[in-house]
Design a protein around this motif. Structure first.
Motif, PDB file in Angstrom:
ATOM      1  N   UNK A  89      15.136  -9.998  29.300  1.00  0.00           N
ATOM      2  CA  UNK A  89      14.722 -10.672  30.541  1.00  0.00           C
ATOM      3  C   UNK A  89      15.919 -11.103  31.373  1.00  0.00           C
ATOM      4  N   UNK A  90      16.946 -11.635  30.716  1.00  0.00           N
ATOM      5  CA  UNK A  90      18.108 -12.135  31.444  1.00  0.00           C
ATOM      6  C   UNK A  90      18.813 -11.023  32.216  1.00  0.00           C
ATOM      7  N   UNK A  91      18.809  -9.813  31.660  1.00  0.00           N
ATOM      8  CA  UNK A  91      19.454  -8.692  32.352  1.00  0.00           C
ATOM      9  C   UNK A  91      18.805  -8.446  33.703  1.00  0.00           C
ATOM     10  N   UNK A  92      17.483  -8.416  33.735  1.00  0.00           N
ATOM     11  CA  UNK A  92      16.775  -8.112  34.977  1.00  0.00           C
ATOM     12  C   UNK A  92      16.837  -9.285  35.956  1.00  0.00           C
ATOM     13  N   UNK A  93      16.785 -10.486  35.445  1.00  0.00           N
ATOM     14  CA  UNK A  93      16.933 -11.645  36.325  1.00  0.00           C
ATOM     15  C   UNK A  93      18.333 -11.669  36.930  1.00  0.00           C
ATOM     16  N   UNK A  94      19.324 -11.351  36.111  1.00  0.00           N
ATOM     17  CA  UNK A  94      20.695 -11.300  36.602  1.00  0.00           C
ATOM     18  C   UNK A  94      20.925 -10.177  37.589  1.00  0.00           C
ATOM     19  N   UNK A 111      -3.526  -8.975  19.773  1.00  0.00           N
ATOM     20  CA  UNK A 111      -3.614 -10.428  19.690  1.00  0.00           C
ATOM     21  C   UNK A 111      -2.555 -11.088  20.565  1.00  0.00           C
ATOM     22  N   UNK A 112      -2.859 -12.308  20.999  1.00  0.00           N
ATOM     23  CA  UNK A 112      -1.892 -13.106  21.730  1.00  0.00           C
ATOM     24  C   UNK A 112      -0.912 -13.727  20.751  1.00  0.00           C
ATOM     25  N   UNK A 113       0.388 -13.494  20.977  1.00  0.00           N
ATOM     26  CA  UNK A 113       1.430 -14.061  20.138  1.00  0.00           C
ATOM     27  C   UNK A 113       2.093 -15.204  20.911  1.00  0.00           C
ATOM     28  N   UNK A 114       1.628 -16.404  20.658  1.00  0.00           N
ATOM     29  CA  UNK A 114       2.133 -17.568  21.379  1.00  0.00           C
ATOM     30  C   UNK A 114       3.611 -17.807  21.124  1.00  0.00           C
ATOM     31  N   UNK A 115       4.097 -17.436  19.932  1.00  0.00           N
ATOM     32  CA  UNK A 115       5.516 -17.634  19.648  1.00  0.00           C
ATOM     33  C   UNK A 115       6.367 -16.792  20.592  1.00  0.00           C
ATOM     34  N   UNK A 116       5.954 -15.555  20.860  1.00  0.00           N
ATOM     35  CA  UNK A 116       6.694 -14.710  21.801  1.00  0.00           C
ATOM     36  C   UNK A 116       6.582 -15.240  23.230  1.00  0.00           C
ATOM     37  N   UNK A 117       5.408 -15.748  23.583  1.00  0.00           N
ATOM     38  CA  UNK A 117       5.245 -16.312  24.917  1.00  0.00           C
ATOM     39  C   UNK A 117       6.156 -17.522  25.105  1.00  0.00           C
ATOM     40  N   UNK A 118       6.193 -18.369  24.109  1.00  0.00           N
ATOM     41  CA  UNK A 118       7.067 -19.538  24.198  1.00  0.00           C
ATOM     42  C   UNK A 118       8.537 -19.119  24.248  1.00  0.00           C
ATOM     43  N   UNK A 119       8.873 -18.073  23.491  1.00  0.00           N
ATOM     44  CA  UNK A 119      10.271 -17.620  23.448  1.00  0.00           C
ATOM     45  C   UNK A 119      10.716 -17.088  24.809  1.00  0.00           C
ATOM     46  N   UNK A 120       9.893 -16.248  25.421  1.00  0.00           N
ATOM     47  CA  UNK A 120      10.312 -15.679  26.705  1.00  0.00           C
ATOM     48  C   UNK A 120      10.248 -16.719  27.815  1.00  0.00           C
ATOM     49  N   UNK A 121       9.319 -17.673  27.709  1.00  0.00           N
ATOM     50  CA  UNK A 121       9.285 -18.765  28.693  1.00  0.00           C
ATOM     51  C   UNK A 121      10.547 -19.601  28.592  1.00  0.00           C
ATOM     52  N   UNK A 122      11.045 -19.759  27.372  1.00  0.00           N
ATOM     53  CA  UNK A 122      12.283 -20.515  27.182  1.00  0.00           C
ATOM     54  C   UNK A 122      13.489 -19.745  27.699  1.00  0.00           C
ATOM     55  N   UNK A 123      13.525 -18.438  27.433  1.00  0.00           N
ATOM     56  CA  UNK A 123      14.667 -17.620  27.833  1.00  0.00           C
ATOM     57  C   UNK A 123      14.714 -17.411  29.348  1.00  0.00           C
ATOM     58  N   UNK A 124      13.572 -17.066  29.939  1.00  0.00           N
ATOM     59  CA  UNK A 124      13.542 -16.761  31.369  1.00  0.00           C
ATOM     60  C   UNK A 124      13.388 -18.011  32.218  1.00  0.00           C
ATOM     61  N   UNK A 125      12.723 -19.018  31.646  1.00  0.00           N
ATOM     62  CA  UNK A 125      12.347 -20.198  32.412  1.00  0.00           C
ATOM     63  C   UNK A 125      10.931 -20.029  32.921  1.00  0.00           C
ATOM     64  N   UNK A 126      10.104 -21.020  32.691  1.00  0.00           N
ATOM     65  CA  UNK A 126       8.711 -20.955  33.129  1.00  0.00           C
ATOM     66  C   UNK A 126       8.613 -20.607  34.602  1.00  0.00           C
ATOM     67  N   UNK A 127       9.532 -21.136  35.396  1.00  0.00           N
ATOM     68  CA  UNK A 127       9.483 -20.940  36.842  1.00  0.00           C
ATOM     69  C   UNK A 127       9.844 -19.525  37.273  1.00  0.00           C
ATOM     70  N   UNK A 128      10.273 -18.676  36.315  1.00  0.00           N
ATOM     71  CA  UNK A 128      10.629 -17.295  36.652  1.00  0.00           C
ATOM     72  C   UNK A 128       9.846 -16.288  35.808  1.00  0.00           C
ATOM     73  N   UNK A 129       8.706 -16.753  35.271  1.00  0.00           N
ATOM     74  CA  UNK A 129       7.896 -15.900  34.401  1.00  0.00           C
ATOM     75  C   UNK A 129       6.519 -15.657  35.013  1.00  0.00           C
TER      76      UNK A 129
END
Length: 255
Positions: A89-94, A111-129
Motif C-alpha cells: 500500500x505504501x508504494x502506491x500511496x507514495x 470470509x472477512x479477515x478483520x486482522x488484515x483489515x485492521x493491518x492495512x488500515x494501520x499501514x495506509x491510514x483509515x483516511x486513505x483507505x
C-alpha cells in the motif's frame, strides 16, 4: 452526487470488460472496449477536467507499470485498487495515489479477515483507505464477491455490515457486479439501500448508460452516493458523451 472517473487496466491496457467474466482463462473475458490510449492519457484528461476521487483498478497481474504512469500523471487525484495489501500500500500511496482500494486482501477464502483489515488500515491510514464491497445478488440478498468477482464471500452487504466496516475506512466502492459492463441500467434496489445505509462517502458502479439513468440514480439515492461510469462512455467506445456526464454531475462552480 459526483461523477467519479475510472481507469480499468487489464493485461497492461486500458479496457472495459464485463466484470463477471473475469477469470484465470483470459480467452473467456468479454471485452467491451480496448483503448489505443494509455492509462496516463486518461489520468491527464481527468486532471484537466478537475475530476477527483476517481479510481484505477488493476485487473490481474502485469498492470503495475501502467498504473504507476497514471498516478504520476495525476498525483493525488486518483485511488488505486487490485492486488493491494498492507505490504504494498505504501508504494502506491507514495507514487501519488490519494487512497488505496482493498478487496481480496480483506476477503479471503470466502470470509472477512478483520486482522488484515485492521493491518492495512494501520499501514495506509483509515483516511486513505477505500473498502471495496463489490457484490452480487443471491437469494434476494447481496454478498461481497472476490477473486476478480468470481467467488462469493459469506459477507452479506446490509446495514449492519456497512456500519461495522465504515469505522475502518474513509470510503466505500461498490460495483453492482450483476450489471457491471452490461449497460442495462443501474441496480436500483441496491443503490437505494446503499444510500440509506452508508454514512461515509460511497461510490456506486454498474449499468449506467444515459443521462436519464443518472437522473434516476440521483432520485433513488437523494444525491448521497457518487457514481462511476465505464463502458457506456464515448471515451471507452460507448455512446454516452463523457462531456455531458461531467457537465451534469460536476458542473463548474459559479464565479
Amino acid at each position: 452526487m459526483r461523477f467519479r472517473p475510472c481507469i480499468d487496466i487489464h493485461q497492461g491496457k486500458v479496457k472495459q470488460i464485463v466484470g463477471e467474466t473475469l477469470q484465470a482463462d483470459a480467452s473467456k473475458v468479454i471485452e467491451n472496449f480496448v483503448s489505443e490510449r494509455d492509462a496516463a492519457y486518461y489520468a491527464s484528461l481527468y486532471r484537466e477536467d478537475g475530476l477527483t476521487g476517481g479510481h484505477i483498478i488493476m485487473l490481474g497481474g502485469g498492470n503495475r507499470d501502467a498504473a504507476l504512469s497514471a498516478l504520476r500523471a495525476y498525483p493525488g487525484g486518483l485511488q488505486i485498487g487490485g492486488g493491494i495489501t498492507a505490504e504494498n500500500a505504501a508504494e502506491y500511496l507514495g507514487a501519488g495515489a490519494s487512497h488505496v482500494i482493498v478487496t481480496s486482501y480483506v476477503f479471503r477464502d470466502g470470509q472477512l479477515h478483520l486482522d488484515n483489515l485492521r493491518r492495512i488500515a494501520s499501514e495506509a491510514g483509515k483516511e486513505r483507505l477505500v473498502l471495496d464491497l463489490s457484490c452480487k445478488e443471491r437469494d434476494g440478498k447481496w454478498y461481497v464477491v472476490t477473486n476478480q468477482w468470481t467467488t462469493f464471500s459469506d459477507l452479506e452487504v446490509n446495514e449492519r455490515t456497512v456500519r461495522e466496516l465504515e469505522q475502518y475506512c474513509d470510503e466505500f466502492l461498490i460495483h453492482a457486479v450483476d450489471v457491471e459492463g452490461k449497460r442495462e441500467g443501474v441496480q436500483e434496489k441496491l443503490a437505494a439501500k446503499l444510500a440509506e445505509w452508508a454514512r461515509i462517502p460511497a461510490t456506486y458502479a454498474g449499468g449506467a448508460r444515459s443521462i436519464g439513468d443518472l437522473a434516476r440514480f440521483r432520485e433513488l439515492t437523494g444525491g448521497k452516493l457518487d457514481i462511476t461510469i465505464g463502458s457506456a462512455l464515448d471515451i471507452f467506445g460507448g455512446t454516452l458523451p463523457y462531456r455531458e456526464v461531467v457537465d451534469y454531475c460536476n458542473p463548474p462552480l459559479p464565479r
